[in-house]
Design a protein around this motif. Structure first.
Motif, mmCIF file in Angstrom:
data_model
loop_
_atom_site.group_PDB
_atom_site.id
_atom_site.type_symbol
_atom_site.label_atom_id
_atom_site.label_comp_id
_atom_site.label_asym_id
_atom_site.label_seq_id
_atom_site.Cartn_x
_atom_site.Cartn_y
_atom_site.Cartn_z
ATOM 1 N N VAL A 202 0.907 -1.254 -0.044
ATOM 2 C CA VAL A 202 -0.102 -0.032 -0.093
ATOM 3 C C VAL A 202 0.888 1.269 0.102
ATOM 4 O O VAL A 202 0.665 2.201 -0.786
ATOM 5 C CB VAL A 202 -0.919 -0.016 1.126
ATOM 6 C CG1 VAL A 202 -1.697 1.164 1.320
ATOM 7 C CG2 VAL A 202 -1.890 -1.303 1.077
ATOM 8 N N GLU A 203 1.816 1.278 0.716
ATOM 9 C CA GLU A 203 2.881 2.447 0.833
ATOM 10 C C GLU A 203 3.488 2.536 -0.378
ATOM 11 O O GLU A 203 3.704 3.908 -0.894
ATOM 12 C CB GLU A 203 3.932 2.132 1.793
ATOM 13 C CG GLU A 203 3.551 2.214 3.304
ATOM 14 C CD GLU A 203 4.705 1.838 4.192
ATOM 15 O OE1 GLU A 203 4.485 2.223 5.276
ATOM 16 O OE2 GLU A 203 5.521 1.010 3.863
ATOM 17 N N ASN A 204 3.680 1.615 -1.339
ATOM 18 C CA ASN A 204 4.303 1.687 -2.643
ATOM 19 C C ASN A 204 2.992 2.000 -3.769
ATOM 20 O O ASN A 204 3.465 2.157 -4.928
ATOM 21 C CB ASN A 204 5.044 0.353 -3.101
ATOM 22 C CG ASN A 204 6.156 0.317 -2.242
ATOM 23 O OD1 ASN A 204 6.766 1.518 -1.437
ATOM 24 N ND2 ASN A 204 6.792 -1.049 -1.890
ATOM 25 N N GLY A 205 1.950 2.116 -3.447
ATOM 26 C CA GLY A 205 0.814 2.232 -4.260
ATOM 27 C C GLY A 205 0.561 1.161 -5.054
ATOM 28 O O GLY A 205 -0.081 1.279 -6.081
ATOM 29 N N GLU A 206 1.088 -0.241 -4.784
ATOM 30 C CA GLU A 206 0.625 -1.257 -5.529
ATOM 31 C C GLU A 206 -0.720 -1.763 -4.981
ATOM 32 O O GLU A 206 -0.582 -2.974 -4.265
ATOM 33 C CB GLU A 206 1.709 -2.228 -5.257
ATOM 34 C CG GLU A 206 3.139 -1.718 -5.883
ATOM 35 C CD GLU A 206 4.190 -2.835 -5.598
ATOM 36 O OE1 GLU A 206 4.071 -4.016 -6.348
ATOM 37 O OE2 GLU A 206 5.404 -2.456 -5.094
ATOM 38 N N ASP A 207 -1.627 -1.173 -5.257
ATOM 39 C CA ASP A 207 -3.029 -1.407 -4.412
ATOM 40 C C ASP A 207 -3.747 -2.589 -4.885
ATOM 41 O O ASP A 207 -4.216 -3.421 -4.204
ATOM 42 C CB ASP A 207 -4.176 -0.081 -4.572
ATOM 43 C CG ASP A 207 -3.400 1.196 -4.122
ATOM 44 O OD1 ASP A 207 -2.768 1.058 -3.300
ATOM 45 O OD2 ASP A 207 -3.934 2.146 -4.444
ATOM 46 N N GLU A 208 -3.632 -3.105 -6.073
ATOM 47 C CA GLU A 208 -4.254 -4.245 -6.640
ATOM 48 C C GLU A 208 -3.555 -5.466 -6.026
ATOM 49 O O GLU A 208 -4.323 -6.322 -5.728
ATOM 50 C CB GLU A 208 -4.120 -4.301 -8.142
ATOM 51 C CG GLU A 208 -5.095 -5.292 -8.959
ATOM 52 C CD GLU A 208 -6.340 -5.280 -8.308
ATOM 53 O OE1 GLU A 208 -7.238 -6.521 -8.123
ATOM 54 O OE2 GLU A 208 -6.932 -4.378 -8.224
ATOM 55 N N ALA A 209 -2.126 -5.402 -6.052
ATOM 56 C CA ALA A 209 -1.324 -6.514 -5.470
ATOM 57 C C ALA A 209 -1.701 -6.472 -4.019
ATOM 58 O O ALA A 209 -1.945 -7.695 -3.509
ATOM 59 C CB ALA A 209 0.032 -6.238 -5.601
ATOM 60 N N ALA A 210 -1.728 -5.489 -3.247
ATOM 61 C CA ALA A 210 -2.230 -5.446 -1.742
ATOM 62 C C ALA A 210 -3.670 -6.066 -1.757
ATOM 63 O O ALA A 210 -3.704 -7.058 -0.847
ATOM 64 C CB ALA A 210 -1.995 -4.045 -1.181
#
Length: 231
Positions: A202-210
């Motif tokens: 989430v911090e890295n903006g990888e929302d779909e992966a999260a």
């Protein structure tokens, strides 16, 4: 301008003390239930709880009302108030809500108000630090609280107060589910690392992966709790 404004009514001392007594008594009984002092199906006898908590019967009745709304207790004919027995179906129901709400919150994070992601990540990091300290101390109660705090922050990622309310509404049922696990420290331990992975994504903006990692996490957690309940 009215030269004689209406006086503002404020709660009297007696009323404030009553509210304080209800809050403290509710949390005390809530913790006792979650920690297994009152197993599933146990009767909660009003006079005994009154003596245990050192409060009035009216206060205990209000405590019962609150815990019933939280689905920790229920009223049965001819038995009165009893600790709720979780079933596989009730666990599945709670986790359906969690999967929809929490993964949905992550997927909506990009559309949330400015600063929401940063604040939620700060809260997630604080919960992870608390979980790490709880693991070292083998403190099951604190571990469960840290996990709930982490996932409360996840639910807040969408910037929706209503979504946060949805998760808050099932929080005590989750505490009851966690409390039914025989070795709660061992149960929570592997999920701390998985929470950290979700936070980093989430911090890295990888929302779909999260969201995908969290979806599988919740499937695994649900299956594990149901397996332990039905052993």
């Amino acid at each position: 301008m009215n030269p004689h404004p209406e006086p503002v009514e404020t709660p009297g001392l007696e009323e404030r003390l009553q509210v304080s007594a209800v809050d403290a008594s509710t949390e005390a009984l809530r913790v006792a239930i979650v920690d297994g002092e009152f197993p599933a199906g146990s009767r909660l006898v009003e006079m005994e709880i009154t003596a245990r908590l050192g409060v009035s019967r009216n206060t205990v009745r209000e405590v019962f009302r609150i815990l019933q709304a939280e689905r920790l207790v229920e009223r049965e004919a001819h038995r009165g108030v009893v600790v709720r027995t979780l079933t596989p179906e009730s666990i599945k129901d709670v986790f359906v809500v969690r999967r929809l709400a929490e993964t949905g919150a992550i997927r909506e994070a990009a559309s949330a108000p400015l600063g929401t992601r940063e604040e939620c990540c700060r809260r997630m990091r604080a919960a992870l630090a608390d979980a790490g300290a709880a693991l070292k101390a083998s403190d099951a109660h604190r571990l469960a609280a840290a996990d709930l705090a982490f996932h409360g922050a996840v639910a807040a990622l969408a910037g929706s107060g209503r979504l946060v309310e949805v998760i808050s509404a099932i929080k005590e049922e989750l505490r009851l589910a966690f409390g039914s696990v025989p070795d709660r420290v061992a149960f929570h331990a592997p999920y701390v690392a998985r929470n950290a992975e979700i936070c980093e994504l989430v911090e890295n903006g990888e929302d779909e992966a999260a969201a995908n990692v969290l979806h599988q996490y919740l499937i695994d957690s649900e299956a594990q709790i149901i397996a332990l309940l039905t052993e």
